[in-house]
Write an enzyme that holds these catalytic residues in place. Structure first.
Site, PDB file in Angstrom:
ATOM      1  N   SER A   1      16.563 -12.994   1.548  1.00 45.83           N
ATOM      2  CA  SER A   1      16.815 -12.090   2.668  1.00 45.83           C
ATOM      3  C   SER A   1      17.651 -12.759   3.757  1.00 45.83           C
ATOM      4  O   SER A   1      18.784 -13.140   3.534  1.00 45.83           O
ATOM      5  CB  SER A   1      15.477 -11.592   3.207  1.00 45.83           C
ATOM      6  OG  SER A   1      15.635 -10.557   4.125  1.00 45.83           O
TER       7      SER A   1
ATOM      8  N   ASP B   1      21.637  -8.086   6.758  1.00 48.76           N
ATOM      9  CA  ASP B   1      21.173  -9.432   6.428  1.00 48.76           C
ATOM     10  C   ASP B   1      21.602  -9.774   5.009  1.00 48.76           C
ATOM     11  O   ASP B   1      22.365  -9.033   4.375  1.00 48.76           O
ATOM     12  CB  ASP B   1      19.664  -9.562   6.617  1.00 48.76           C
ATOM     13  CG  ASP B   1      18.870  -8.727   5.631  1.00 48.76           C
ATOM     14  OD1 ASP B   1      19.427  -7.757   5.089  1.00 48.76           O
ATOM     15  OD2 ASP B   1      17.684  -9.030   5.393  1.00 48.76           O
TER      16      ASP B   1
ATOM     17  N   ASP C   1      18.827  -5.250   3.343  1.00 52.48           N
ATOM     18  CA  ASP C   1      17.740  -4.284   3.505  1.00 52.48           C
ATOM     19  C   ASP C   1      17.313  -4.155   4.966  1.00 52.48           C
ATOM     20  O   ASP C   1      16.391  -3.418   5.280  1.00 52.48           O
ATOM     21  CB  ASP C   1      16.533  -4.636   2.621  1.00 52.48           C
ATOM     22  CG  ASP C   1      15.847  -5.933   3.017  1.00 52.48           C
ATOM     23  OD1 ASP C   1      16.390  -6.673   3.873  1.00 52.48           O
ATOM     24  OD2 ASP C   1      14.769  -6.221   2.460  1.00 52.48           O
TER      25      ASP C   1
END
Length: 454
Positions: free
Chosen positions: A105, A246, A250
């Site tokens: 992430s 990012d 998401d």
């Protein structure tokens, strides 16, 4: 009967430093074997979709996972760098038994992670993760199939196009992004190709940033956790809006035409207000976490809507939404879950919902995206060792006293981190001085009991 604790899986899959357990090839291989055995049930030909972001370590983890799945008789569909929501979407549309996203992430390139999705495109339940962990800790030879039953691997070349079309379908028909200049920061991550393409095909003039991944620069001074440079470019180029995603796209942070940051709470308020006016908002509530600002709660209440809070993590937001039939939820950090369009957070599609309102209202983002006045809010992290200082009666009394003092004027949120020995001390109230005093007093009380120097 309670579900046994998970050791490998956190709130968002498995995560760690690349090439060290559990983010090494050996663990990824066993994960593929254990997950393959868990989902390789029934007589149909089993399939798993594997996507990733742009980290160098993805080239190590992807083949290890592939080998594990193939050894259990599952076919593997490799789609390369794509956003996490695209993997969830493809898992469902390809009728796969499992979806895998290799990404950490918003973390730096040194880290990586593995997220698993079931055939419904939803993140696995605690019970499913415990089952996989239990298998990984045991003898996996029984999961391996005979040579004639080995799976096959193939690469799906049109996977990006499928997601691009799905994202465009979320934008209202009859509207166009023509005459809008949009800066999109893809964090050198998974959306570096698809996000600028979607915006351009919808008519915008696109200024791409963070679209030159080299395996090391993901989230490095770019993306939703570092929107400062994006704000500068928005002002320099006189853009109408800045979009910061990012590493796995998401989550979303926006920048208005003046360079001011727009966080997830404001985005939730904007989408909720728009959908409510169009009678599209279901469940009468918006789901967010305990971190969302009280200003958002008041904004929704004025419109007859509720704000339902969950623990931190978009996984918990999604679970509560499904329980109550809500179609909008998210986090202050920028995860936006819109079940009309997908099963997990999607930064790009959330940005398109905001852009639709900008087009419809014909006003600048600085006016459209400021839906409420946020209450002053401050968060301090306190490290500790040994037992949690939150169990100390003196700390509990101090917290209770401040909660009573704030009353309806504000709130206190004290919680232990799920990933490190840290107590997070947060307060918000009408007066900034009161917020600072509350946080500093409680943090000091916790430090004294934790026996960790300031």
């Amino acid at each position: 009967m309670t579900t046994p604790a998970r050791r490998l899986f956190g709130t968002d899959g498995i995560r760690g430093t690349a090439n060290k357990a559990p983010m090494d090839a050996a663990t990824a291989l066993r994960l593929g074997q254990a997950a393959g055995r868990t989902f390789n049930r029934g007589t149909h030909r089993h399939r798993v979709v594997i996507g990733k972001d742009t980290r160098l370590s993805g080239y190590m983890l992807e083949p290890a996972l592939t080998a594990g799945f193939i050894g259990t008789g599952m076919d593997v569909v490799l789609v390369g760098p794509l956003p996490t929501p695209a993997i969830a979407m493809l898992t469902r549309s390809l009728r796969a038994d499992l979806g895998v996203m290799i990404s950490a992430s918003h973390n730096p390139y040194e880290d990586n992670g593995i997220k698993l999705f079931g055939p419904d495109g939803l993140k696995l339940s605690d019970a499913q993760e415990v089952e996989i962990e239990t298998l990984m800790a045991g003898d996996l030879t029984q999961a391996l199939v005979a040579p004639a039953r080995l799976g096959r691997a193939s690469r799906m070349e049109d996977a990006p196009g499928r997601y691009i079309e799905a994202a465009k379908q979320s934008f209202p028909r009859g509207l166009t992004l023509e005459r809008l200049r949009i800066v999109v920061d893809c964090a050198h991550g998974a959306a570096y190709k698809v996000a600028p393409t979607v915006l351009w095909e919808l008519g915008a003039e696109v200024v791409p940033v963070g679209v030159s991944p080299d395996g090391f620069n993901i989230n490095d001074g770019v993306g939703s956790t570092a929107p400062g440079r994006l704000a500068e470019i928005v002002r320099e180029r006189r853009a109408d809006l800045g979009i910061a995603l990012d590493g796995d796209a998401d989550r979303l942070v926006l920048v208005d035409e003046k360079g001011a940051i727009i966080d997830g709470d404001q985005i939730l308020a904007l989408i909720a207000g728009s959908w409510h006016a169009q009678e599209r908002l279901r469940g009468g509530n918006v789901v967010a976490t305990v971190m969302s600002n009280m200003g958002l709660e008041r904004y929704l209440r004025e419109r007859g809507l509720g704000l339902l809070r969950t623990p931190v993590g978009d996984r918990y937001v999604g679970e509560r939404m499904r329980e109550l039939g809500c179609n909008l939820g998210g986090e202050q950090s920028g995860h936006m879950i819109m079940t009309d369009f997908g099963t997990t957070g999607d930064g790009l599609i959330a940005a398109l919902q905001v852009l639709a309102v900008l087009v419809e209202e014909g006003r600048p983002a600085s006016e459209v995206c400021r839906r409420f006045r946020p209450l002053p809010q401050r968060l301090v992290n306190v490290r500790y060792s040994g037992a949690s200082p939150l169990k100390d009666p003196a700390v509990q009394r101090e917290i209770a006293a401040h909660e009573e003092r704030l009353g309806e004027r504000g709130r206190v949120l004290i919680r232990a981190s799920g990933t490190e020995p840290v107590i997070r001390v947060m307060a918000e109230a009408e007066e900034e001085a009161l917020v600072n005093e509350t946080v500093e007093t409680l943090a000091e009380a916790i430090r004294l009991r934790a026996k960790v120097p300031a």
